[in-house]
Design a protein around this motif. Structure first.
Motif, PDB file in Angstrom:
ATOM      1  N   VAL A 281       0.743  -1.243   0.007  1.00 55.54           N
ATOM      2  CA  VAL A 281      -0.027  -0.114  -0.044  1.00 55.54           C
ATOM      3  C   VAL A 281       0.773   1.158   0.075  1.00 55.54           C
ATOM      4  CG1 VAL A 281      -1.938   1.334   1.233  1.00 55.54           C
ATOM      5  CG2 VAL A 281      -2.015  -1.170   0.993  1.00 55.54           C
ATOM      6  N   THR A 282       1.957   1.398   0.931  1.00 53.02           N
ATOM      7  CA  THR A 282       2.840   2.459   0.973  1.00 53.02           C
ATOM      8  C   THR A 282       4.026   2.525  -0.122  1.00 53.02           C
ATOM      9  OG1 THR A 282       4.180   1.518   2.582  1.00 53.02           O
ATOM     10  CG2 THR A 282       2.309   2.476   3.420  1.00 53.02           C
ATOM     11  N   GLY A 283       4.354   1.608  -0.729  1.00 50.27           N
ATOM     12  CA  GLY A 283       5.164   1.586  -1.683  1.00 50.27           C
ATOM     13  C   GLY A 283       6.829   1.603  -1.044  1.00 50.27           C
ATOM     14  N   ASP A 284       6.520   1.456   0.438  1.00 48.71           N
ATOM     15  CA  ASP A 284       7.963   1.637   1.156  1.00 48.71           C
ATOM     16  C   ASP A 284       8.433   0.018   1.156  1.00 48.71           C
ATOM     17  OD1 ASP A 284      10.095   1.476   2.717  1.00 48.71           O
ATOM     18  OD2 ASP A 284       9.072   2.486   4.527  1.00 48.71           O
ATOM     19  N   TRP A 285       9.422  -0.360   0.301  1.00 46.65           N
ATOM     20  CA  TRP A 285      10.086  -1.733   0.051  1.00 46.65           C
ATOM     21  C   TRP A 285      10.996  -2.062   0.822  1.00 46.65           C
ATOM     22  CZ3 TRP A 285       7.510  -5.267  -3.048  1.00 46.65           C
ATOM     23  CH2 TRP A 285       6.369  -4.604  -3.869  1.00 46.65           C
ATOM     24  N   ILE A 286      11.339  -0.988   1.829  1.00 49.94           N
ATOM     25  CA  ILE A 286      12.822  -1.261   2.615  1.00 49.94           C
ATOM     26  C   ILE A 286      12.496  -1.627   3.796  1.00 49.94           C
ATOM     27  CG2 ILE A 286      14.687  -0.041   3.558  1.00 49.94           C
ATOM     28  CD1 ILE A 286      14.623   1.483   0.914  1.00 49.94           C
ATOM     29  N   THR A 287      11.503  -0.876   4.647  1.00 49.03           N
ATOM     30  CA  THR A 287      11.145  -1.202   6.097  1.00 49.03           C
ATOM     31  C   THR A 287      10.074  -1.748   6.205  1.00 49.03           C
ATOM     32  OG1 THR A 287      12.714   0.994   6.540  1.00 49.03           O
ATOM     33  CG2 THR A 287      11.192   0.015   8.261  1.00 49.03           C
ATOM     34  N   PRO A 288       9.914  -2.891   6.640  1.00 54.11           N
ATOM     35  CA  PRO A 288       8.497  -3.510   7.080  1.00 54.11           C
ATOM     36  C   PRO A 288       7.950  -3.078   8.343  1.00 54.11           C
ATOM     37  CG  PRO A 288      10.269  -5.221   7.003  1.00 54.11           C
ATOM     38  CD  PRO A 288      11.021  -3.661   7.179  1.00 54.11           C
ATOM     39  N   PHE A 289       6.616  -2.640   8.275  1.00 52.94           N
ATOM     40  CA  PHE A 289       5.848  -2.016   9.363  1.00 52.94           C
ATOM     41  C   PHE A 289       4.529  -3.215   9.639  1.00 52.94           C
ATOM     42  CE2 PHE A 289       7.911   1.526   7.944  1.00 52.94           C
ATOM     43  CZ  PHE A 289       8.273   2.193   9.154  1.00 52.94           C
ATOM     44  N   PHE A 290       4.275  -3.139  10.702  1.00 51.61           N
ATOM     45  CA  PHE A 290       3.052  -3.847  11.674  1.00 51.61           C
ATOM     46  C   PHE A 290       2.137  -3.040  12.383  1.00 51.61           C
ATOM     47  CE2 PHE A 290       0.702  -6.474  14.346  1.00 51.61           C
ATOM     48  CZ  PHE A 290      -0.289  -6.996  13.654  1.00 51.61           C
ATOM     49  N   ASN A 291       1.150  -2.730  12.403  1.00 50.07           N
ATOM     50  CA  ASN A 291       0.392  -1.852  13.054  1.00 50.07           C
ATOM     51  C   ASN A 291       0.934  -0.626  13.572  1.00 50.07           C
ATOM     52  OD1 ASN A 291      -2.107  -1.856  14.760  1.00 50.07           O
ATOM     53  ND2 ASN A 291      -1.084  -2.503  16.546  1.00 50.07           N
ATOM     54  N   GLY A 292       1.739  -0.039  12.749  1.00 57.06           N
ATOM     55  CA  GLY A 292       2.369   1.283  12.927  1.00 57.06           C
ATOM     56  C   GLY A 292       3.853   1.275  13.507  1.00 57.06           C
ATOM     57  N   ASP A 293       4.374   0.309  13.810  1.00 53.40           N
ATOM     58  CA  ASP A 293       5.547  -0.118  14.368  1.00 53.40           C
ATOM     59  C   ASP A 293       6.453  -0.983  13.362  1.00 53.40           C
ATOM     60  OD1 ASP A 293       4.710   1.072  16.675  1.00 53.40           O
ATOM     61  OD2 ASP A 293       3.958  -0.836  17.599  1.00 53.40           O
ATOM     62  N   THR A 294       7.760  -0.731  13.419  1.00 51.14           N
ATOM     63  CA  THR A 294       8.460  -1.402  12.611  1.00 51.14           C
ATOM     64  C   THR A 294       8.503  -2.819  12.916  1.00 51.14           C
ATOM     65  OG1 THR A 294      10.420  -0.748  14.069  1.00 51.14           O
ATOM     66  CG2 THR A 294      10.247   0.517  12.034  1.00 51.14           C
ATOM     67  N   ARG A 295       8.733  -3.661  11.785  1.00 56.70           N
ATOM     68  CA  ARG A 295       8.922  -5.168  12.130  1.00 56.70           C
ATOM     69  C   ARG A 295      10.181  -5.623  11.453  1.00 56.70           C
ATOM     70  NH1 ARG A 295       6.620 -10.167  13.275  1.00 56.70           N
ATOM     71  NH2 ARG A 295       7.043 -11.648  11.540  1.00 56.70           N
ATOM     72  N   PHE A 296      11.090  -5.920  12.629  1.00 53.97           N
ATOM     73  CA  PHE A 296      12.574  -6.268  12.066  1.00 53.97           C
ATOM     74  C   PHE A 296      12.801  -7.709  12.452  1.00 53.97           C
ATOM     75  CE2 PHE A 296      13.922  -1.749  13.366  1.00 53.97           C
ATOM     76  CZ  PHE A 296      13.278  -1.271  11.983  1.00 53.97           C
ATOM     77  N   ASP A 297      11.727  -8.591  12.479  1.00 49.82           N
ATOM     78  CA  ASP A 297      12.030 -10.027  12.777  1.00 49.82           C
ATOM     79  C   ASP A 297      12.604 -10.711  11.664  1.00 49.82           C
ATOM     80  OD1 ASP A 297       9.837  -9.012  14.324  1.00 49.82           O
ATOM     81  OD2 ASP A 297       9.278 -10.907  15.136  1.00 49.82           O
ATOM     82  N   LYS A 298      12.358 -10.562  10.570  1.00 52.73           N
ATOM     83  CA  LYS A 298      12.742 -11.242   9.220  1.00 52.73           C
ATOM     84  C   LYS A 298      13.346 -10.334   8.172  1.00 52.73           C
ATOM     85  CE  LYS A 298      12.007 -15.097  11.313  1.00 52.73           C
ATOM     86  NZ  LYS A 298      11.508 -14.563  12.476  1.00 52.73           N
TER      87      LYS A 298
END
Length: 650
Positions: A67-84
């Motif tokens: 949706v956002t077109g941000d293919w670098i930083t993953p987000f979930f529920n407004g927070d960054t998701r750095f698990d994988k």
């Protein structure tokens, strides 16, 4: 006895016809792969909802990326998701763009990775037996095709692979990359040996012709800049594995390949022919750019979260309570590769891997079984040492287990009449990589198979006494019993146990693995699939229905609170931010604080299990019930200036 020979003769004739007609062989192989791939990975793939807790985290992070077109930083529920790392999110986001945001798109990357791995495994086993027949100067299409078909079926039709190939998380993508990379390495390694052997045979023939001239020079592989195509594929897939789950994507294949090469005494030789420096540049060039960009954007937050917490700490400490005893992975392999896991011990012992001088004397391609053993043992040992333990960690060893068991059964898929292949005047020396297994050893494993299936049937008959409770399904045990699935499952495996026993008594060895496969396919179709729909209906459907209510009832800027539990699927299906609160007292204080701010609209939505509302001192005029589904209720709480709230947590 004559009937048995007649059937074998007919089967041999059929496989000989396939061998003589390459187009027919390719067609039959493709049809077989499509059938087992569809049964294992495609059938009803997206017909059930996302499974809490992990799958919706990936699905929503990928949706945000799409949706956002941000293919670098993953987000979930407004927070960054750095698990994988990003590969799984990229694949799911691309699937969203092609077929829409739905469950099929979420799970399609996992299913494709699993199917591609099975196809490559089939090809590798076929190639191995073709080279073996070439070396021994015989044509045995029955053994070659039967073993290849069985190997592909074992890779696809086992519980561990099916579970993770049908869930939209990164584990199957990692396994597909690692296992495919290892198969590509072996094809490159063994193909080089076959090429050298053919060149040697050509040199001998030229010498016999007494030519006064030296052989014409040919381009040397050692002078080429790039390694052969299989080694190149190995490097590309390693980069994919790194982008799937991080450093483990190169550590595991590197450990397996290094241990294998050291054992067979070809470490330096093969590293030179692999063009390791070029390979490392390929791996770094494909994997490092995303890591550089995400670190550049997020700094130490990403480094500490991903490399520190999700990699180093998972290996050295217990993370999220995922501890287990030392024998944990013995149980995981026993059940995750059931029912074929009972043949793993004899498949491994059959190799006699401790006879190093024997294995070093063989042609490269004949070391296939040994390579599969190092693959299996390295992953098993690595994760047994790791402190954090999860069943999915040993998923990458399942293809190796399938290869080992398939090679074991190949001893019993012999052609009645092996056709001699015309050869040159200088025949090659035949050497078998492993001697045939004694029927007495098979008989022992076969009766263990019978016992295992009998215990499995007994456990399924009594499954309601074994399973724990699910707070999301109040009458879970009663519903399971009423479905009749435990009885169906128990009868299936009991019939399989009796059938295997009968085959053992009649010494019809080569049908035993087929009975296990047929039993598992029937179990998948008639028990596991209905069970997945049942669990989805009782556990996940209420949350999807409430998410639909939220979409309709939510006012602009109205907050949604989830009290007492975390169900990420609500974020995916409702498309809104969810504020998680653990205790009723937190919810009451939060409502009071929001009311004091005078926010608009003057209300919030509250989603909780029904028992949580009993712990809150909300009067009937303090909220409006919007919907109740299953164990969950959704209410709207208007902001009011209240006197001191009371709470009863008893």
């Amino acid at each position: 006895m004559s009937m048995k020979l007649s059937v074998k003769h007919t089967v041999d004739q059929w496989f000989n016809k396939i061998a003589k007609n390459p187009a027919l062989g390719v067609t039959v192989s493709i049809l077989w792969l499509i059938v087992i791939g569809w049964i294992a990975f495609g059938w009803n793939l997206g017909n059930t909802g996302l499974i809490d807790e992990t799958e919706p985290l990936f699905a929503e992070a990928s949706r945000q990326m799409f949706v956002t077109g941000d293919w670098i930083t993953p987000f979930f529920n407004g927070d960054t998701r750095f698990d994988k790392p990003a590969l799984i999110y990229w694949c799911q986001a691309i699937a969203y763009a092609i077929i829409g945001v739905n469950e099929w798109a979420v799970r399609l990357p996992s299913a494709i990775a699993a199917f591609a791995l099975v196809c490559l495994g089939f090809y590798t086993v076929q190639w191995y037996f073709a080279r073996q027949d070439e070396l021994e100067q015989v044509s045995r299409p029955t053994r070659r095709y039967k073993t290849s078909f069985i190997a592909a079926a074992l890779m696809a039709l086992n519980p561990e692979t099916i579970i993770w190939a049908r869930i939209g998380v990164s584990d199957m993508l990692l396994t597909g990359c690692i296992a495919s990379a290892l198969l590509c390495f072996f094809l490159g390694y063994a193909g080089k040996g076959v090429e050298s052997r053919k060149q040697g045979a050509g040199s001998r023939e030229q010498g016999e012709n007494s030519s006064p001239l030296p052989p014409a020079p040919c381009p040397s592989a050692s002078s080429a800049l790039f390694p052969n195509k299989w080694y190149l594929a190995f490097y590309v897939l390693i980069a994919g594995a790194i982008l799937s789950k991080g450093p483990v994507g190169i550590v595991l294949p590197g450990l397996i390949v290094a241990a294998f090469l050291l054992y067979v005494g070809k470490f330096r030789e093969v590293l030179r022919e692999m063009r390791l420096l070029v390979g490392m540049l390929i791996i770094l060039g494909l994997s490092v750019p995303w890591f550089a960009l995400v670190i550049w954007r997020n700094g130490w937050n990403y480094i500490n979260a991903f490399f520190g917490y999700h990699n180093l700490e998972r290996f050295t400490e217990v993370v999220n309570g995922h501890s287990a005893p030392w024998y944990f992975y013995f149980l995981v392999v026993l059940l995750g590769f059931a029912p074929y896991s009972v043949y793993l011990p004899i498949s491994i012992v059959r190799l006699k891997f401790w006879q190093r001088s024997h294995w070093r004397s063989l042609e490269r391609f004949q070391q296939f079984g040994l390579f599969a053993w190092f693959w299996f043992a390295s992953i098993f040992g690595f994760f047994s040492i790791a402190v954090t333990k999860l069943p999915s960690y040993v998923l990458p060893l399942m293809p190796a287990a399938a290869i080992l068991v398939a090679l074991f059964w190949s001893d019993f898929f012999q052609d009645i009449q092996a056709r001699q292949i015309p050869v040159s005047s200088s025949p090659l020396v035949s050497a078998s990589s492993t001697p045939p297994v004694s029927p007495s050893f098979l008989r022992v494993s076969g009766w263990v198979n019978v016992m295992f299936l009998s215990v499995l049937a007994t456990a399924l008959f009594n499954i309601t006494h074994i399973l724990g409770t699910d707070p999301a399904i109040s009458n879970f045990h009663e519903l399971i019993q009423q479905s009749g699935l435990p009885v169906i499952a128990g009868l299936m495996w009991l019939i399989c146990a009796i059938s295997v026993g009968g085959l053992l008594l009649s010494q019809r060895w080569n049908y035993i693995i087929g009975i296990n496969l047929i039993g598992f396919v029937a179990f998948l179709i008639f028990v596991l699939t209905p069970a997945s729909f049942f669990i989805d209906r009782e556990r996940q459907l209420p949350l999807r229905e409430l998410s639909a209510v939220i979409l309709e009832a939510k006012q602009p800027n109205e907050e949604l609170i989830m009290l007492g539990f975390k169900k990420p699927s609500v974020v995916f299906y409702s498309r809104i931010h969810v504020n998680y609160l653990r205790f009723p007292q937190e919810a009451i204080e939060h409502i009071q604080n929001q009311a004091a701010k005078g926010l608009q609209p003057p209300s919030l939505l509250l989603l909780a299990e029904q028992k949580k509302f009993l712990q809150m001192d909300l009067q009937p005029d303090d909220y409006k019930s919007l919907s109740t589904k299953g164990a969950y209720s959704l209410v709207r709480v208007p902001f009011k200036k209240k006197k001191n709230q009371k709470i009863d947590i008893s």
